[in-house]
Motif scaffolding. Structure first.
Motif, PDB file in Angstrom:
ATOM      1  N   GLU A  66      35.006   3.358  -5.640  1.00 33.38           N
ATOM      2  CA  GLU A  66      35.991   4.481  -4.737  1.00 33.38           C
ATOM      3  C   GLU A  66      37.390   3.490  -3.144  1.00 33.38           C
ATOM      4  O   GLU A  66      37.137   4.732  -3.059  1.00 33.38           O
ATOM      5  CB  GLU A  66      34.399   5.072  -3.764  1.00 33.38           C
ATOM      6  CG  GLU A  66      33.412   4.952  -5.273  1.00 33.38           C
ATOM      7  CD  GLU A  66      31.890   5.975  -4.308  1.00 33.38           C
ATOM      8  OE1 GLU A  66      31.477   6.694  -5.184  1.00 33.38           O
ATOM      9  OE2 GLU A  66      31.953   5.696  -3.705  1.00 33.38           O
ATOM     10  N   ARG A 113      37.164   8.099   0.193  1.00 37.25           N
ATOM     11  CA  ARG A 113      36.313   7.316  -1.006  1.00 37.25           C
ATOM     12  C   ARG A 113      37.215   8.226  -2.220  1.00 37.25           C
ATOM     13  O   ARG A 113      36.862   9.176  -2.617  1.00 37.25           O
ATOM     14  CB  ARG A 113      34.340   7.468  -0.707  1.00 37.25           C
ATOM     15  CG  ARG A 113      34.665   6.501  -0.315  1.00 37.25           C
ATOM     16  CD  ARG A 113      32.635   7.103  -0.027  1.00 37.25           C
ATOM     17  NE  ARG A 113      32.015   6.396   1.149  1.00 37.25           N
ATOM     18  CZ  ARG A 113      30.600   6.355   1.176  1.00 37.25           C
ATOM     19  NH1 ARG A 113      30.213   6.931   0.133  1.00 37.25           N
ATOM     20  NH2 ARG A 113      30.410   5.847   2.706  1.00 37.25           N
ATOM     21  N   GLU A 115      36.276   9.579  -4.915  1.00 34.74           N
ATOM     22  CA  GLU A 115      35.239  10.337  -5.151  1.00 34.74           C
ATOM     23  C   GLU A 115      36.344  11.636  -6.592  1.00 34.74           C
ATOM     24  O   GLU A 115      37.171  11.809  -6.023  1.00 34.74           O
ATOM     25  CB  GLU A 115      34.441  10.685  -5.240  1.00 34.74           C
ATOM     26  CG  GLU A 115      33.999   9.778  -4.271  1.00 34.74           C
ATOM     27  CD  GLU A 115      32.337   9.604  -3.882  1.00 34.74           C
ATOM     28  OE1 GLU A 115      31.142   9.982  -4.343  1.00 34.74           O
ATOM     29  OE2 GLU A 115      31.765   9.888  -2.406  1.00 34.74           O
ATOM     30  N   ARG A 121      31.872  17.611  -1.331  1.00 31.20           N
ATOM     31  CA  ARG A 121      32.488  15.829  -1.524  1.00 31.20           C
ATOM     32  C   ARG A 121      33.943  15.626  -1.876  1.00 31.20           C
ATOM     33  O   ARG A 121      34.787  16.562  -2.439  1.00 31.20           O
ATOM     34  CB  ARG A 121      31.784  15.252  -3.568  1.00 31.20           C
ATOM     35  CG  ARG A 121      32.090  14.058  -3.437  1.00 31.20           C
ATOM     36  CD  ARG A 121      30.733  13.473  -5.184  1.00 31.20           C
ATOM     37  NE  ARG A 121      29.774  13.519  -5.080  1.00 31.20           N
ATOM     38  CZ  ARG A 121      28.940  12.870  -4.501  1.00 31.20           C
ATOM     39  NH1 ARG A 121      29.356  11.888  -3.519  1.00 31.20           N
ATOM     40  NH2 ARG A 121      27.871  12.630  -4.565  1.00 31.20           N
TER      41      ARG A 121
HETATM   42 MG    MG Z   1      28.331   8.359  -2.893  1.00 30.58          MG
END
Ligand code: MG
Ligand code: ATP
Length: 424
Positions: A66, A113, A115, A121
């Motif tokens: 990540e 990150r 992701e 997110r």
């Molecule tokens: Mg996580």
């Protein structure tokens, strides 16, 4: 026309309509943290890659897949911080704030990150974190959690989040457990989900976190971490629970909660909600007594947590919990007609700002006829509009219109401030 350049995937702009909610949330957190004696620390967004490799752990999701890592022009490996704890430890230790001292610190800012972006997110997201150093008793673990309960209460969220608690013991206890877990799971290796198969050799405890139904079924008969927890960790956990109970903070014990990061010991906790789908955790933390030493400092007990601002904002919006004070508003709008009135109204606006508290005073800039300017006043949502033309300037007065009732009053320049102060 030139092609427009778009923001990066998973990296959001926080637009004016939303930023007031962010500010509201950040202010409430800052106030609560301050009321317990926490001081803010700010550290850079970019650090040496090794800080996170060592501090977060090579076998974690973050470090494995990540991180935003790049070489700078000197060929040094740098990383955009994926979390705040490692940087906080680095900064505090570098400044000599840790050894033999007690610190209560908080930070806020963007984390990065790589992701898969989805609701709750993102690739650039924001956290607020609190970290405490130099205290090994469960009292401070409890203080952090009680502080969070106070925060949720202030935000109206206490009934919408659940506290999950676990103890993952000391590292020697975990090593013994890991060995037992690996021995058991190896017998079922082919039936585990793909991630868990890989983790069997890299980070077996994270298998407990697996969302896979088959894996969870296999785990039902696995050795339990609880049996490996030693006397001291157990006593620590008991004390934490009794302090929470004494303070009326309810919790559930989740024996499978291990958290993603390598550096935790003893207490781990998460606050979860059922309102955000898969991105259920709004705040996570725990004790990390080994980290300071791992990063080259003297052994220093530590405990902390981080909360995700986007998820909390989403939760506040979903539950319609944003108070009116947090929404942008205009109290007073000022319109003026003609050169003299424009100058006079400018000075008047400054005078009002100087002698009132927290009023939002907005002055129309750029002229225009009466109808147009009154339309702007209306659209601003202001409670009152101050109106000045040449006649008013000549007589040393202005008109003040109550935008709710439509009533208009005449006021001398000298008494505008006093008048406004009676209204707000
Ligand atoms: Mg996580
Ligand atoms: P998750 O299991 O959801 O990936 P995590 O265990 O990786 O979370 P932490 O590293 O503990 O998360 O970070 C603390 C909090 O930061 C999380 O509980 C969440 O609220 C928030 N958070 C973590 N990753 C993201 C992200 N990519 N986007 C938005 N918020 C995030």
């Amino acid at each position: 026309m030139a092609r427009k350049i778009q923001a990066l995937r998973g990296m959001n702009d926080i637009l004016p309509g939303q930023s007031s909610v962010w500010q509201y949330l950040e202010n409430v957190v800052a106030d609560v943290a301050k009321s317990y004696g926490y001081q803010q620390i700010r550290f850079p967004i970019v650090e040496n890659t090794d800080l996170f490799k060592r501090g977060v752990g090579e076998a974690t999701d973050i470090v494995e897949k990540e991180m935003y890592t790049f070489e700078d022009r000197n060929g040094e490996s740098l990383t955009l911080r994926p979390e705040g704890t490692a940087s906080c430890v680095r900064a505090a230790d570098q400044a000599g704030l840790l050894f033999n001292q007690v610190q209560r610190l908080w930070y806020t800012g963007p984390m990065f990150r790589y992701e898969r972006p989805q609701k709750g997110r993102y690739r650039q997201f924001y956290q607020i974190g609190l970290e405490c150093f130099g205290m090994s008793s469960a009292d401070i673990d409890a203080e952090l959690i009680v502080l969070l309960a106070r925060l949720w209460k202030k935000l109206g969220l206490l009934d919408h989040v659940e506290l999950q608690l676990n103890t993952i013991g000391e590292s020697s206890e975990r090593e013994a457990y890991k060995a037992a877990l690996v021995e058991y799971l190896t017998g079922f290796k082919d039936q585990l989900d793909e991630d868990s198969q890989r983790r069997l050799s890299t980070n077996p405890m994270r298998i407990l976190d697996s969302k896979d139904v088959n894996t969870q079924a296999i785990l039902d008969k696995a050795p339990s971490l609880e049996e490996f927890i030693g006397e001291e960790s157990r006593a620590h956990f008991d004390r934490l629970q009794s302090l929470l109970t004494a303070n009326g903070v309810s919790f559930v014990i989740n024996r499978r909660l291990v958290r993603g990061l390598d550096y935790y010991s003893k207490t781990v906790f998460e606050w979860v909600t059922t309102h955000l789908g898969a991105q259920a955790t709004v705040c996570g933390g725990g004790r990390y007594d080994g980290l300071v030493e791992l990063l080259g400092g003297k052994p220093t007990p530590a405990v902390g947590f981080a909360m995700g601002i986007e998820r909390l904002v989403l939760l506040l919006e979903t539950l319609d919990l944003i108070p009116d004070e947090a929404k942008p508003s205009v109290d007073l709008f000022i319109v003026s007609f003609g050169e003299d009135a424009e100058v006079r109204s400018f000075v008047l606006a400054e005078e009002i700002r100087s002698h009132t508290n927290d009023l939002v005073v907005m002055r129309h800039c750029g002229g225009g006829n009466f109808k147009n300017q009154m339309k702007k006043a209306n659209n601003s949502g202001a409670r009152f509009t101050v109106i000045l033309g040449q006649d008013e300037v000549d007589q040393g007065i202005c008109q003040i219109k109550d935008m709710q009732t439509g009533e208009q009053e005449t006021c001398s320049f000298d008494s505008v401030v006093a008048y406004v102060n009676t209204k707000f």
